[in-house]
Design a protein around this motif. Structure first.
Motif, short mmCIF file in Angstrom:
data_model
loop_
_atom_site.label_atom_id
_atom_site.label_comp_id
_atom_site.label_asym_id
_atom_site.label_seq_id
_atom_site.Cartn_x
_atom_site.Cartn_y
_atom_site.Cartn_z
N ILE A 61 0.85 -1.19 0.00
CA ILE A 61 0.00 0.00 0.00
C ILE A 61 0.88 1.24 0.00
CG2 ILE A 61 -1.75 1.30 1.26
CD1 ILE A 61 -2.74 -1.40 2.36
N THR A 62 1.81 1.31 0.96
CA THR A 62 2.72 2.45 1.01
C THR A 62 4.11 1.96 1.41
OG1 THR A 62 2.29 2.95 3.33
CG2 THR A 62 0.94 4.10 1.71
N LEU A 63 5.08 2.72 1.01
CA LEU A 63 6.47 2.54 1.45
C LEU A 63 7.05 3.94 1.48
CD1 LEU A 63 8.85 0.73 2.24
CD2 LEU A 63 9.48 0.68 -0.18
N GLN A 64 7.41 4.40 2.67
CA GLN A 64 7.98 5.73 2.76
C GLN A 64 9.11 5.75 3.76
OE1 GLN A 64 4.03 7.52 3.54
NE2 GLN A 64 4.97 8.22 5.43
N GLY A 65 9.96 6.71 3.56
CA GLY A 65 11.11 6.85 4.44
C GLY A 65 12.32 7.30 3.66
N THR A 66 13.47 7.19 4.31
CA THR A 66 14.70 7.72 3.74
C THR A 66 15.69 6.60 3.45
OG1 THR A 66 15.60 8.08 5.96
CG2 THR A 66 14.45 9.92 4.92
N ILE A 67 16.53 6.88 2.46
CA ILE A 67 17.63 5.98 2.12
C ILE A 67 18.91 6.80 2.08
CG2 ILE A 67 16.08 4.49 0.79
CD1 ILE A 67 17.57 5.48 -1.75
N ALA A 68 20.01 6.16 2.42
CA ALA A 68 21.33 6.80 2.38
C ALA A 68 22.37 5.68 2.33
CB ALA A 68 21.54 7.67 3.61
N PRO A 69 23.57 5.98 1.88
CA PRO A 69 24.61 4.95 1.87
C PRO A 69 24.87 4.35 3.25
CG PRO A 69 25.31 6.82 0.53
CD PRO A 69 24.04 7.23 1.25
N GLU A 70 24.60 5.12 4.32
CA GLU A 70 24.82 4.65 5.68
C GLU A 70 23.71 3.74 6.18
OE1 GLU A 70 24.56 8.13 5.05
OE2 GLU A 70 26.66 8.12 4.47
N GLY A 71 22.57 3.70 5.49
CA GLY A 71 21.46 2.87 5.92
C GLY A 71 20.12 3.47 5.49
N VAL A 72 19.06 2.74 5.77
CA VAL A 72 17.73 3.17 5.39
C VAL A 72 16.82 3.17 6.61
CG1 VAL A 72 17.99 2.25 3.05
CG2 VAL A 72 16.91 0.84 4.80
N HIS A 73 15.77 3.99 6.55
CA HIS A 73 14.73 4.00 7.56
C HIS A 73 13.41 4.08 6.81
CE1 HIS A 73 13.20 5.63 11.65
NE2 HIS A 73 12.27 4.92 11.04
N LEU A 74 12.75 2.94 6.67
CA LEU A 74 11.57 2.82 5.83
C LEU A 74 10.40 2.24 6.58
CD1 LEU A 74 13.52 1.39 2.80
CD2 LEU A 74 12.45 3.63 2.87
N HIS A 75 9.20 2.78 6.32
CA HIS A 75 7.97 2.26 6.89
C HIS A 75 7.12 1.68 5.77
CE1 HIS A 75 8.08 5.00 10.69
NE2 HIS A 75 9.25 4.46 10.42
N LEU A 76 6.61 0.47 6.00
CA LEU A 76 5.84 -0.27 5.01
C LEU A 76 4.43 -0.49 5.52
CD1 LEU A 76 5.78 -2.32 2.49
CD2 LEU A 76 6.38 -4.05 4.18
N SER A 77 3.44 -0.33 4.65
CA SER A 77 2.10 -0.82 4.96
C SER A 77 1.66 -1.69 3.79
CB SER A 77 1.11 0.33 5.21
OG SER A 77 0.88 1.07 4.04
N LEU A 78 0.94 -2.76 4.11
CA LEU A 78 0.54 -3.72 3.09
C LEU A 78 -0.79 -4.35 3.47
CD1 LEU A 78 1.56 -6.94 4.18
CD2 LEU A 78 3.51 -5.43 4.36
N SER A 79 -1.41 -4.98 2.50
CA SER A 79 -2.71 -5.63 2.69
C SER A 79 -2.57 -7.10 2.36
CB SER A 79 -3.74 -4.98 1.77
OG SER A 79 -4.96 -5.67 1.83
N ASP A 80 -3.18 -7.94 3.21
CA ASP A 80 -3.16 -9.38 2.95
C ASP A 80 -4.40 -9.76 2.13
OD1 ASP A 80 -5.31 -9.55 4.75
OD2 ASP A 80 -4.10 -10.41 6.36
N GLY A 81 -4.59 -11.06 1.89
CA GLY A 81 -5.71 -11.55 1.10
C GLY A 81 -7.08 -11.31 1.71
#
Length: 192
Positions: A61-81
Motif C-alpha cells: 500500500i505504502t512505502l515511505q522513508g529515507t535511504i542513504a549509503p549509511e542505511g535506510v529507515h523505511l515504513h511499510l504498509s501492506l494488505s493481505d488476502g
C-alpha cells in the motif's frame, strides 16, 4: 533532486534493493512512490522484540522513508488476502512476488548536507549480515536505534552472521554486541 525508477523482479529483497541503490548512487533520498506485491513481508511492529513475517500474496500500500549509503529507515504498509492492513519498519527478508516498481528521489550532492571542511570519518563499526538472519536484523536494529553509524560488508562464505567489527577488529556477533551495549561500551560510538 533527480528521480530514479527502480524495477524489482520476483524474489528481490525490497529493503536490500534500496540499500544497494543508495550505495551504488552514493546518494541520500527518499521513496516517492511504489506499486507491487510481496510473497513475504518482514517488518518490525512497535513494541515487539522480533520482526513480524507474513507470507502470501501481499499488496504493497505504502512505502515511505529515507535511504542513504549509511542505511535506510523505511515504513511499510501492506494488505493481505483478507484486506487486513499491516505495517511497521521494513526489515530484510521482504521478497517481491510478481514485481515491484518504485520511484526514488535522490538529492543532489549539494543538497544532501552542508559543505564540510573535512571528509566525514569512516564509521568505526562494520557489520556483515545475511538476509533472513534474525540475529543480523537485531544487530542492525540495535545500531540504528542507538544512532551508531556503520557500514555493511560482505560476510565470509562460511562465516556465521552477524559479524561485528570495531575499528577493524572482530568483536563477535549479536550476543557480544548486546553485552557491550549492556556495559555501556557503545555510548562513545553514537553519532552526534
Amino acid at each position: 533532486m533527480r528521480s530514479v525508477p527502480l524495477h524489482l523482479e520476483p524474489g528481490s529483497d525490497l529493503r536490500q534493493a534500496l540499500e544497494q541503490l543508495a550505495v551504488e548512487q552514493n546518494a541520500s533520498g527518499f521513496v516517492l512512490s511504489v506499486v507491487g506485491n510481496l510473497a513475504q513481508a518482514a517488518f518490525q511492529c512497535p513494541g515487539k522484540s522480533i520482526p513480524t513475517v507474513l507470507r502470501g500474496e501481499l499488496e504493497i500500500i505504502t512505502l515511505q522513508g529515507t535511504i542513504a549509503p549509511e542505511g535506510v529507515h523505511l515504513h511499510l504498509s501492506l494488505s493481505d488476502g483478507e484486506c487486513r492492513v499491516w505495517g511497521g519498519h521494513l526489515e530484510p527478508g521482504s521478497r517481491v512476488l510478481k514485481g515491484a516498481d518504485l520511484l526514488v528521489g535522490l538529492l543532489d550532492t549539494a543538497a544532501q548536507a552542508p559543505a564540510r571542511t573535512t571528509a566525514a570519518p569512516e564509521p568505526r563499526v562494520a557489520i556483515a549480515v545475511r538476509s533472513g538472519c534474525p540475529f543480523s536484523r537485531r544487530a542492525l536494529r540495535m545500531l540504528r536505534t542507538l544512532g551508531i553509524p556503520y557500514r555493511l560488508i560482505e560476510p565470509s562464505a562460511d562465516g556465521s552472521v552477524p559479524q561485528v567489527f570495531l575499528d577493524g577488529q572482530l568483536i563477535g556477533g549479536y550476543d557480544e554486541l548486546a553485552q557491550r551495549h549492556g556495559r555501556g561500551e557503545l555510548e562513545a560510538l553514537r553519532q552526534g
